[in-house]
Design an enzyme around this catalytic site. Structure first.
Site, PDB file in Angstrom:
ATOM      1  N   GLU A   1      -9.256  13.070  30.285  1.00  0.00           N
ATOM      2  CA  GLU A   1      -9.598  12.017  29.318  1.00  0.00           C
ATOM      3  C   GLU A   1     -10.591  11.055  29.957  1.00  0.00           C
ATOM      4  O   GLU A   1     -10.467  10.720  31.142  1.00  0.00           O
ATOM      5  CB  GLU A   1      -8.335  11.272  28.890  1.00  0.00           C
ATOM      6  CG  GLU A   1      -8.557  10.098  27.960  1.00  0.00           C
ATOM      7  CD  GLU A   1      -9.287  10.474  26.688  1.00  0.00           C
ATOM      8  OE1 GLU A   1     -10.356   9.884  26.444  1.00  0.00           O
ATOM      9  OE2 GLU A   1      -8.795  11.353  25.956  1.00  0.00           O
TER      10      GLU A   1
ATOM     11  N   CYS B   1     -10.143  17.159  13.752  1.00  0.00           N
ATOM     12  CA  CYS B   1     -10.081  16.283  12.583  1.00  0.00           C
ATOM     13  C   CYS B   1     -11.348  16.405  11.749  1.00  0.00           C
ATOM     14  O   CYS B   1     -11.561  15.633  10.817  1.00  0.00           O
ATOM     15  CB  CYS B   1      -9.861  14.828  13.005  1.00  0.00           C
ATOM     16  SG  CYS B   1     -11.174  14.166  14.066  1.00  0.00           S
TER      17      CYS B   1
ATOM     18  N   ASP C   1      -8.657  18.742  21.681  1.00  0.00           N
ATOM     19  CA  ASP C   1      -8.461  17.900  20.491  1.00  0.00           C
ATOM     20  C   ASP C   1      -9.524  16.801  20.540  1.00  0.00           C
ATOM     21  O   ASP C   1      -9.228  15.645  20.842  1.00  0.00           O
ATOM     22  CB  ASP C   1      -7.053  17.311  20.486  1.00  0.00           C
ATOM     23  CG  ASP C   1      -6.754  16.511  19.218  1.00  0.00           C
ATOM     24  OD1 ASP C   1      -7.578  16.546  18.282  1.00  0.00           O
ATOM     25  OD2 ASP C   1      -5.701  15.854  19.167  1.00  0.00           O
TER      26      ASP C   1
ATOM     27  N   CYS D   1       0.875  -1.176   0.000  1.00  0.00           N
ATOM     28  CA  CYS D   1       0.000   0.000   0.000  1.00  0.00           C
ATOM     29  C   CYS D   1       0.911   1.225   0.000  1.00  0.00           C
ATOM     30  O   CYS D   1       1.792   1.344   0.856  1.00  0.00           O
ATOM     31  CB  CYS D   1      -0.903  -0.002   1.228  1.00  0.00           C
ATOM     32  SG  CYS D   1      -1.842   1.538   1.445  1.00  0.00           S
TER      33      CYS D   1
END
Length: 454
Positions: free
Chosen positions: A334, A409, A382, A160
């Protein structure tokens, strides 16, 4: 009545690209999406599907070509679903991603702000440090590759182009070992068989290599011969592990790992800091671009050494530890317990003691920190693709840090959240897109918000 029907043929002009890289054409005001088509091109298409609002088409003849069109170097590009933009020049791809981010903020947040040029790669190939390859028995052989577009049929491949060569070579070597030992592949239709996926993780800076065999079964028959075969075929392997996933699910990894050879983790570095990586660890897949991404976040944070910083959605602490080198103290938050364990271990491994990691959701932990007298000067976020929780954004604005640095993202949810932050008293100063995933439609972006009163 819509102006087209399934199997109709039309000659159309491509006027735009969608977020997933499909060309956009309009027939009497009706929008048609055409995979593989590029803006400025004229193509003859056959309509493949229609809805009341839009349709889909397939190119049957290319009448004109864009100056940005290139020949995809991957031999299975048109079948594999891993990449979407190999037919677009890399310069045009970076512009496409810049436009995506700019348009998201304008359309969804009503904000016309400086969006810098996309930070790209000098060599945008072979960048991925993790491969998760499904395995199946097809055409009388053991296949290992990525799924065909919009299907669960595996496209068999030897390499790949966006994977690093160490992972490619390891995957193919392990596949041959499994085939030679006649280890049955998993059949998702029957929910039977053994091997589901082969995972390879490679440390860019350390050259350490992990191989993970993901199986349906708890007991891997012939495991000693399998390990012996892998060690012979891949002599540079650092860790071999068996992950058990008995569920009927699209989730790749199960909860339990069994170490078959070597340590339970491998190590790699970001900006000089060392991180331990387990099969489950979230670790950015493009190490070179990660340093650019984190560097931009640090630049926007404008730390002098006197600041208290909250890093929400901190994961394994990679951004937190980078911030801690320039801050007075960093508090990472988190909600994944294993990630918190990884973050604390990484802090200790790097000798960083001005960072604390707290378990829980950002919207509950941060107000608790404030009640305990901890008032952040800078907040870094994030979040996952769904963006930040509104309750957290309101809590963040109430705390009133001087700056908020938002790493994303998903430009759409980042723009949505930006609109709320502006309403809550922050000014969006600028945004920088970063190309973490060349030849795909994904793009990361870093935004700087400053409190208006400052």
């Amino acid at each position: 009545m819509i102006p087209v029907q399934k199997n109709d043929e039309h000659v159309v002009d491509i006027v735009d690209l969608t977020h997933d890289g499909s060309g956009v054409a309009r027939i009497d005001g009706y929008t048609v999406f055409i995979p593989g088509a590029l803006p400025t091109e004229q193509v003859k298409i056959r309509i493949t599907k229609t809805t009341k609002s839009y349709g889909f088409g397939r190119i049957i003849r290319q009448k004109t070509k864009s100056v940005d069109r290139v020949e995809p170097p991957c031999p299975v590009y048109n079948q594999c679903g891993g990449c979407q933009l190999q037919h677009l020049s890399y310069e045009a791809e970076l512009q496409f991603k810049h436009n995506r981010v700019r348009d998201a903020f304008a359309r969804l947040a009503g904000l016309e702000i400086p969006v810098h040029e996309t930070m790209g790669m000098e060599d945008p190939w072979g960048y991925r440090n993790k491969a998760q390859v499904p395995v199946a028995f097809q055409s009388n052989k053991l296949m290992a590759g990525f799924y065909q577009k919009r299907s669960h049929r595996i496209i068999d491949m030897d390499y790949c182009l966006i994977q690093n060569k160490e992972n490619d070579e390891a995957i193919q070597a392990v596949r041959k070992v499994l085939a030679d030992l006649k280890v049955p592949a998993y059949d998702e239709k029957k929910n039977s068989g053994v091997i589901r996926h082969i995972m390879a993780r490679h440390g860019y800076h350390t050259n350490e290599l992990m191989i993970v065999l993901v199986t349906k079964v708890k007991q891997l028959r012939g495991v000693d011969k399998i390990v012996e075969g892998i060690l012979k075929a891949v002599p540079n392997v650092t860790s071999i592990q068996h992950n058990i996933n008995p569920d009927e699910t699209n989730v790749i990894l199960g909860k339990r790992n069994i170490v078959l050879h070597g340590p339970s983790v491998i190590r790699d570095q970001i900006a000089g800091l060392t991180y331990e990586i387990s099969p489950h660890s979230f670790f950015q897949v493009n190490p070179l671009q990660t340093e650019k991404l984190y560097g931009k976040a640090l630049e926007y944070a404008q730390l002098t050494g006197d600041e208290i910083v909250v890093d929400a959605y901190c994961g394994i602490g990679s951004i937190s530890l980078s911030l801690a080198q320039q801050a007075k103290h960093v508090y990472g938050i988190e909600m994944v317990p294993q990630a918190i364990d990884d973050a604390r271990r990484n802090a200790k491994a790097n000798g960083i003691d001005n960072v604390s990691f707290e378990y829980g959701t950002a919207e509950t932990v941060m107000p608790a920190l404030v009640k305990n007298g901890i008032k952040p000067d800078v907040i870094v976020v994030d979040p996952p693709r769904k963006g930040c929780d509104e309750e957290f954004l309101r809590a963040a604005a109430e705390v009133a840090p001087k700056r908020i640095v938002y790493v994303s993202c998903n430009a759409s949810t980042q723009a949505r959240d930006a609109k709320l932050l502006v309403e809550l008293g922050y000014k969006l100063m600028e945004v920088t897109p970063v190309d973490m995933f060349p030849h795909t439609t994904h793009v990361e972006s870093v935004a700087l918000f400053v409190r208006e009163e400052n």
